[in-house]
Design a protein around this motif. Structure first.
Motif, PDB file in Angstrom:
ATOM      1  N   LEU A   8     116.164 165.564  60.105  1.00 26.49           N
ATOM      2  CA  LEU A   8     116.774 165.523  61.433  1.00 26.49           C
ATOM      3  C   LEU A   8     115.835 164.924  62.472  1.00 26.49           C
ATOM      4  CD1 LEU A   8     118.738 168.892  61.626  1.00 26.49           C
ATOM      5  CD2 LEU A   8     119.624 166.603  61.225  1.00 26.49           C
ATOM      6  N   GLY A   9     114.546 165.143  62.302  1.00 30.03           N
ATOM      7  CA  GLY A   9     113.575 164.550  63.221  1.00 30.03           C
ATOM      8  C   GLY A   9     113.611 163.033  63.135  1.00 30.03           C
ATOM      9  N   ASP A  10     113.742 162.518  61.926  1.00 31.74           N
ATOM     10  CA  ASP A  10     113.841 161.075  61.733  1.00 31.74           C
ATOM     11  C   ASP A  10     115.123 160.532  62.345  1.00 31.74           C
ATOM     12  OD1 ASP A  10     111.423 161.000  60.412  1.00 31.74           O
ATOM     13  OD2 ASP A  10     112.331 161.097  58.412  1.00 31.74           O
ATOM     14  N   MET A  15     117.920 157.524  66.652  1.00 29.07           N
ATOM     15  CA  MET A  15     118.871 157.502  67.763  1.00 29.07           C
ATOM     16  C   MET A  15     118.173 157.084  69.055  1.00 29.07           C
ATOM     17  SD  MET A  15     121.843 158.111  66.644  1.00 29.07           S
ATOM     18  CE  MET A  15     122.754 158.484  68.111  1.00 29.07           C
ATOM     19  N   LYS A  16     116.967 157.580  69.262  1.00 24.76           N
ATOM     20  CA  LYS A  16     116.202 157.205  70.452  1.00 24.76           C
ATOM     21  C   LYS A  16     115.879 155.715  70.416  1.00 24.76           C
ATOM     22  CE  LYS A  16     113.493 157.775  74.055  1.00 24.76           C
ATOM     23  NZ  LYS A  16     114.031 157.167  75.247  1.00 24.76           N
ATOM     24  N   SER A  17     115.503 155.209  69.240  1.00 23.92           N
ATOM     25  CA  SER A  17     115.212 153.778  69.103  1.00 23.92           C
ATOM     26  C   SER A  17     116.455 152.939  69.369  1.00 23.92           C
ATOM     27  CB  SER A  17     114.692 153.470  67.703  1.00 23.92           C
ATOM     28  OG  SER A  17     113.437 154.055  67.495  1.00 23.92           O
ATOM     29  N   ALA A  18     117.598 153.389  68.892  1.00 23.39           N
ATOM     30  CA  ALA A  18     118.851 152.667  69.122  1.00 23.39           C
ATOM     31  C   ALA A  18     119.199 152.651  70.604  1.00 23.39           C
ATOM     32  CB  ALA A  18     119.981 153.290  68.314  1.00 23.39           C
ATOM     33  N   GLN A  19     118.981 153.759  71.278  1.00 25.84           N
ATOM     34  CA  GLN A  19     119.240 153.822  72.721  1.00 25.84           C
ATOM     35  C   GLN A  19     118.298 152.897  73.479  1.00 25.84           C
ATOM     36  OE1 GLN A  19     118.871 158.035  73.411  1.00 25.84           O
ATOM     37  NE2 GLN A  19     121.072 158.389  73.145  1.00 25.84           N
ATOM     38  N   ASP A  20     117.040 152.879  73.066  1.00 27.51           N
ATOM     39  CA  ASP A  20     116.059 151.986  73.700  1.00 27.51           C
ATOM     40  C   ASP A  20     116.464 150.530  73.515  1.00 27.51           C
ATOM     41  OD1 ASP A  20     114.573 154.186  74.475  1.00 27.51           O
ATOM     42  OD2 ASP A  20     113.042 153.939  72.921  1.00 27.51           O
ATOM     43  N   MET A  21     116.895 150.187  72.295  1.00 27.90           N
ATOM     44  CA  MET A  21     117.306 148.817  72.023  1.00 27.90           C
ATOM     45  C   MET A  21     118.534 148.454  72.858  1.00 27.90           C
ATOM     46  SD  MET A  21     118.195 146.829  68.475  1.00 27.90           S
ATOM     47  CE  MET A  21     119.780 147.557  68.154  1.00 27.90           C
ATOM     48  N   GLN A  22     119.475 149.363  72.974  1.00 34.78           N
ATOM     49  CA  GLN A  22     120.673 149.106  73.762  1.00 34.78           C
ATOM     50  C   GLN A  22     120.307 148.876  75.227  1.00 34.78           C
ATOM     51  OE1 GLN A  22     123.521 152.318  73.763  1.00 34.78           O
ATOM     52  NE2 GLN A  22     125.196 150.958  74.338  1.00 34.78           N
ATOM     53  N   ALA A 101     113.343 141.529  69.980  1.00 29.34           N
ATOM     54  CA  ALA A 101     113.228 141.835  68.548  1.00 29.34           C
ATOM     55  C   ALA A 101     111.783 142.155  68.187  1.00 29.34           C
ATOM     56  CB  ALA A 101     113.746 140.662  67.717  1.00 29.34           C
ATOM     57  N   GLU A 102     110.853 141.378  68.727  1.00 30.03           N
ATOM     58  CA  GLU A 102     109.433 141.613  68.451  1.00 30.03           C
ATOM     59  C   GLU A 102     108.994 142.971  68.983  1.00 30.03           C
ATOM     60  OE1 GLU A 102     105.243 139.707  69.926  1.00 30.03           O
ATOM     61  OE2 GLU A 102     106.857 138.315  69.420  1.00 30.03           O
ATOM     62  N   SER A 103     109.460 143.326  70.191  1.00 30.30           N
ATOM     63  CA  SER A 103     109.066 144.611  70.770  1.00 30.30           C
ATOM     64  C   SER A 103     109.630 145.787  69.977  1.00 30.30           C
ATOM     65  CB  SER A 103     109.506 144.702  72.233  1.00 30.30           C
ATOM     66  OG  SER A 103     110.903 144.896  72.335  1.00 30.30           O
ATOM     67  N   LEU A 104     110.701 145.534  69.233  1.00 36.76           N
ATOM     68  CA  LEU A 104     111.298 146.583  68.407  1.00 36.76           C
ATOM     69  C   LEU A 104     110.721 146.610  66.997  1.00 36.76           C
ATOM     70  CD1 LEU A 104     114.991 146.134  69.510  1.00 36.76           C
ATOM     71  CD2 LEU A 104     113.468 148.003  70.139  1.00 36.76           C
ATOM     72  N   GLY A 105     109.796 145.686  66.716  1.00 38.64           N
ATOM     73  CA  GLY A 105     109.159 145.656  65.411  1.00 38.64           C
ATOM     74  C   GLY A 105     109.977 144.955  64.341  1.00 38.64           C
ATOM     75  N   LEU A 106     110.956 144.152  64.759  1.00 42.59           N
ATOM     76  CA  LEU A 106     111.759 143.409  63.784  1.00 42.59           C
ATOM     77  C   LEU A 106     110.980 142.192  63.311  1.00 42.59           C
ATOM     78  CD1 LEU A 106     115.210 143.624  65.587  1.00 42.59           C
ATOM     79  CD2 LEU A 106     114.413 144.991  63.666  1.00 42.59           C
ATOM     80  N   PRO A 107     111.278 141.679  62.134  1.00 45.22           N
ATOM     81  CA  PRO A 107     110.536 140.535  61.598  1.00 45.22           C
ATOM     82  C   PRO A 107     110.708 139.290  62.478  1.00 45.22           C
ATOM     83  CG  PRO A 107     112.004 141.466  59.936  1.00 45.22           C
ATOM     84  CD  PRO A 107     112.296 142.166  61.218  1.00 45.22           C
ATOM     85  N   PRO A 108     109.664 138.466  62.607  1.00 45.31           N
ATOM     86  CA  PRO A 108     109.766 137.235  63.385  1.00 45.31           C
ATOM     87  C   PRO A 108     110.849 136.325  62.820  1.00 45.31           C
ATOM     88  CG  PRO A 108     107.486 137.655  62.752  1.00 45.31           C
ATOM     89  CD  PRO A 108     108.336 138.648  62.034  1.00 45.31           C
ATOM     90  N   GLY A 109     111.572 135.674  63.708  1.00 44.09           N
ATOM     91  CA  GLY A 109     112.620 134.745  63.297  1.00 44.09           C
ATOM     92  C   GLY A 109     113.936 135.398  62.940  1.00 44.09           C
ATOM     93  N   MET A 110     114.004 136.717  63.018  1.00 38.17           N
ATOM     94  CA  MET A 110     115.266 137.393  62.720  1.00 38.17           C
ATOM     95  C   MET A 110     116.255 137.094  63.823  1.00 38.17           C
ATOM     96  SD  MET A 110     115.943 141.385  62.027  1.00 38.17           S
ATOM     97  CE  MET A 110     117.588 142.034  61.893  1.00 38.17           C
ATOM     98  N   LYS A 111     117.394 136.569  63.462  1.00 35.06           N
ATOM     99  CA  LYS A 111     118.424 136.237  64.443  1.00 35.06           C
ATOM    100  C   LYS A 111     119.218 137.478  64.793  1.00 35.06           C
ATOM    101  CE  LYS A 111     117.868 131.712  64.373  1.00 35.06           C
ATOM    102  NZ  LYS A 111     117.262 130.994  65.407  1.00 35.06           N
ATOM    103  N   MET A 112     119.333 137.731  66.091  1.00 29.09           N
ATOM    104  CA  MET A 112     120.152 138.848  66.545  1.00 29.09           C
ATOM    105  C   MET A 112     121.564 138.328  66.807  1.00 29.09           C
ATOM    106  SD  MET A 112     117.418 140.848  68.902  1.00 29.09           S
ATOM    107  CE  MET A 112     118.266 142.397  68.880  1.00 29.09           C
ATOM    108  N   PRO A 113     122.571 139.114  66.581  1.00 27.35           N
ATOM    109  CA  PRO A 113     123.950 138.619  66.647  1.00 27.35           C
ATOM    110  C   PRO A 113     124.524 138.524  68.045  1.00 27.35           C
ATOM    111  CG  PRO A 113     123.947 140.913  66.031  1.00 27.35           C
ATOM    112  CD  PRO A 113     122.510 140.471  66.108  1.00 27.35           C
ATOM    113  N   PHE A 114     123.718 138.416  69.057  1.00 25.39           N
ATOM    114  CA  PHE A 114     124.250 138.416  70.417  1.00 25.39           C
ATOM    115  C   PHE A 114     124.180 137.049  71.001  1.00 25.39           C
ATOM    116  CE2 PHE A 114     124.549 142.818  70.067  1.00 25.39           C
ATOM    117  CZ  PHE A 114     123.399 143.286  69.486  1.00 25.39           C
TER     118      PHE A 114
END
Length: 114
Positions: A8-10, A15-22, A101-114
């Motif tokens: 549950l902690g994870d 959820m907090k990370s998803a809210q931050d990204m949003q 994406a970089e600030s969220l720790g996603l891999p470089p060059g990853m295309k976001m769908p927006f």
């Protein structure tokens, strides 16, 4: 007593990370309205300004290109400047999304769908 609740902690962290990204994505969308780019054609004789979302906000045409016999050339320069501005707007939007994406720790060059 709470050993079975370790996951549950994870989940709360996710959820907090998803809210931050949003929140970051919403802020980026607002920022794209205020970021401007300028496209040029004819060595700067025609300049088109657009937001990073691609909305055309201005057009600057040097009066020296207005000659009745060159109507098609002027039209081509205007279209070229607008296309250049739209291309730069798209590149800038992708750059801004890459920063998030970089600030969220996603891999470089990853295309976001927006």
């Amino acid at each position: 007593m709470f050993k079975g609740l370790g996951g549950l902690g994870d989940m709360a962290k996710m959820m907090k990370s998803a809210q931050d990204m949003q929140a970051k994505m919403a802020q980026m969308q607002d920022d794209l309205d205020t970021i401007t780019v300028t496209g040029e054609a004819g060595a700067g004789l025609v300049k088109a300004t657009a937001t990073a979302k691609g909305e055309l906000t201005g057009l600057d045409i040097d009066p020296s290109i207005f000659n009745g016999s060159d109507k098609e050339v002027v039209e081509d320069l205007i279209l070229a400047a607008i296309k250049d501005a739209q291309s730069k707007a798209s590149e800038r939007a992708q750059d801004e999304m890459g920063k998030i994406a970089e600030s969220l720790g996603l891999p470089p060059g990853m295309k976001m769908p927006f």
